[in-house]
Design a protein around this motif. Structure first.
Motif, mmCIF file in Angstrom:
data_model
loop_
_atom_site.group_PDB
_atom_site.id
_atom_site.type_symbol
_atom_site.label_atom_id
_atom_site.label_comp_id
_atom_site.label_asym_id
_atom_site.label_seq_id
_atom_site.Cartn_x
_atom_site.Cartn_y
_atom_site.Cartn_z
ATOM 1 N N ASN A 4 46.890 121.749 5.291
ATOM 2 C CA ASN A 4 47.022 120.972 4.060
ATOM 3 C C ASN A 4 48.485 120.724 3.725
ATOM 4 O O ASN A 4 48.882 119.611 3.450
ATOM 5 N N LYS A 5 49.274 121.803 3.739
ATOM 6 C CA LYS A 5 50.679 121.718 3.347
ATOM 7 C C LYS A 5 51.573 121.828 4.585
ATOM 8 O O LYS A 5 51.438 122.760 5.374
ATOM 9 N N ILE A 6 52.488 120.850 4.724
ATOM 10 C CA ILE A 6 53.387 120.820 5.875
ATOM 11 C C ILE A 6 54.832 120.843 5.397
ATOM 12 O O ILE A 6 55.211 120.074 4.515
ATOM 13 N N LEU A 7 55.625 121.725 6.000
ATOM 14 C CA LEU A 7 57.050 121.794 5.725
ATOM 15 C C LEU A 7 57.786 120.972 6.778
ATOM 16 O O LEU A 7 57.685 121.259 7.971
ATOM 17 N N VAL A 8 58.481 119.929 6.348
ATOM 18 C CA VAL A 8 59.266 119.074 7.242
ATOM 19 C C VAL A 8 60.728 119.497 7.131
ATOM 20 O O VAL A 8 61.315 119.430 6.053
ATOM 21 N N VAL A 9 61.303 119.931 8.253
ATOM 22 C CA VAL A 9 62.681 120.411 8.265
ATOM 23 C C VAL A 9 63.535 119.467 9.106
ATOM 24 O O VAL A 9 63.321 119.340 10.307
ATOM 25 N N ASP A 10 64.484 118.794 8.466
ATOM 26 C CA ASP A 10 65.380 117.880 9.179
ATOM 27 C C ASP A 10 66.598 117.635 8.305
ATOM 28 O O ASP A 10 66.457 117.467 7.093
ATOM 29 N N ASP A 11 67.791 117.601 8.903
ATOM 30 C CA ASP A 11 68.992 117.344 8.113
ATOM 31 C C ASP A 11 69.177 115.857 7.808
ATOM 32 O O ASP A 11 69.982 115.500 6.965
ATOM 33 N N SER A 12 68.395 114.990 8.456
ATOM 34 C CA SER A 12 68.487 113.553 8.213
ATOM 35 C C SER A 12 67.537 113.121 7.102
ATOM 36 O O SER A 12 66.315 113.251 7.237
ATOM 37 N N PRO A 13 68.069 112.590 5.993
ATOM 38 C CA PRO A 13 67.197 112.112 4.910
ATOM 39 C C PRO A 13 66.221 111.035 5.392
ATOM 40 O O PRO A 13 65.080 111.000 4.957
ATOM 41 N N THR A 14 66.661 110.204 6.319
ATOM 42 C CA THR A 14 65.800 109.142 6.849
ATOM 43 C C THR A 14 64.616 109.730 7.597
ATOM 44 O O THR A 14 63.471 109.295 7.416
ATOM 45 N N GLU A 15 64.874 110.718 8.438
ATOM 46 C CA GLU A 15 63.788 111.366 9.191
ATOM 47 C C GLU A 15 62.817 112.078 8.251
ATOM 48 O O GLU A 15 61.603 111.997 8.419
ATOM 49 N N ARG A 16 63.367 112.803 7.255
ATOM 50 C CA ARG A 16 62.500 113.506 6.299
ATOM 51 C C ARG A 16 61.609 112.509 5.577
ATOM 52 O O ARG A 16 60.405 112.728 5.439
ATOM 53 N N TYR A 17 62.191 111.403 5.122
ATOM 54 C CA TYR A 17 61.431 110.394 4.384
ATOM 55 C C TYR A 17 60.349 109.775 5.273
ATOM 56 O O TYR A 17 59.197 109.633 4.858
#
Length: 121
Positions: A4-17
């Protein structure tokens, strides 16, 4: 196990979005982190069902964060999929040795990612 809940870890705001958009559209709750240190803290405070981990980040990299999360008694049951630009076979082997369940290279094929998430859940 239901994801259900996923943690997205990335230093790029574009990738996170980008990841957040795809996951949210497919019914997942998304939490984000922009560093390895942040990922470790949020894996404990948010208790996600899955972590999507970038490797190349300033400070603690994704391999180090994955190893820390995978070896901590409170977070070791959270599956981790590495999503990274590091595409050498040795990179993948190293990521899996750190505790990752799966390894995808960027640009991430969103359909393939969703299939992998469904396979885990």
């Amino acid at each position: 196990m239901t994801i259900n809940k996923i943690l997205v870890v990335d230093d790029s705001p574009t990738e996170r979005y980008s990841m957040q958009e795809v996951l949210t559209r497919n019914g997942y709750q998304v939490v984000t982190a922009e560093s390895g240190e942040d990922a470790i803290a949020k894996s404990k405070s948010e208790r996600p069902d899955l972590i999507l981990m970038d490797v190349v980040m300033p400070g603690m990299n994704g391999y180090q964060a994955t190893r820390t999360i995978a070896r901590d008694a409170t977070t070791c049951s959270i599956p981790i999929i590495m999503c990274t630009s590091k595409s050498q076979e040795t990179d993948k082997i190293w990521g899996m040795r750190q505790g990752a369940l799966d390894y995808l290279t960027k640009p991430v094929d969103h359909q393939a990612l969703l299939e992998r998430i469904r396979a885990i859940g």
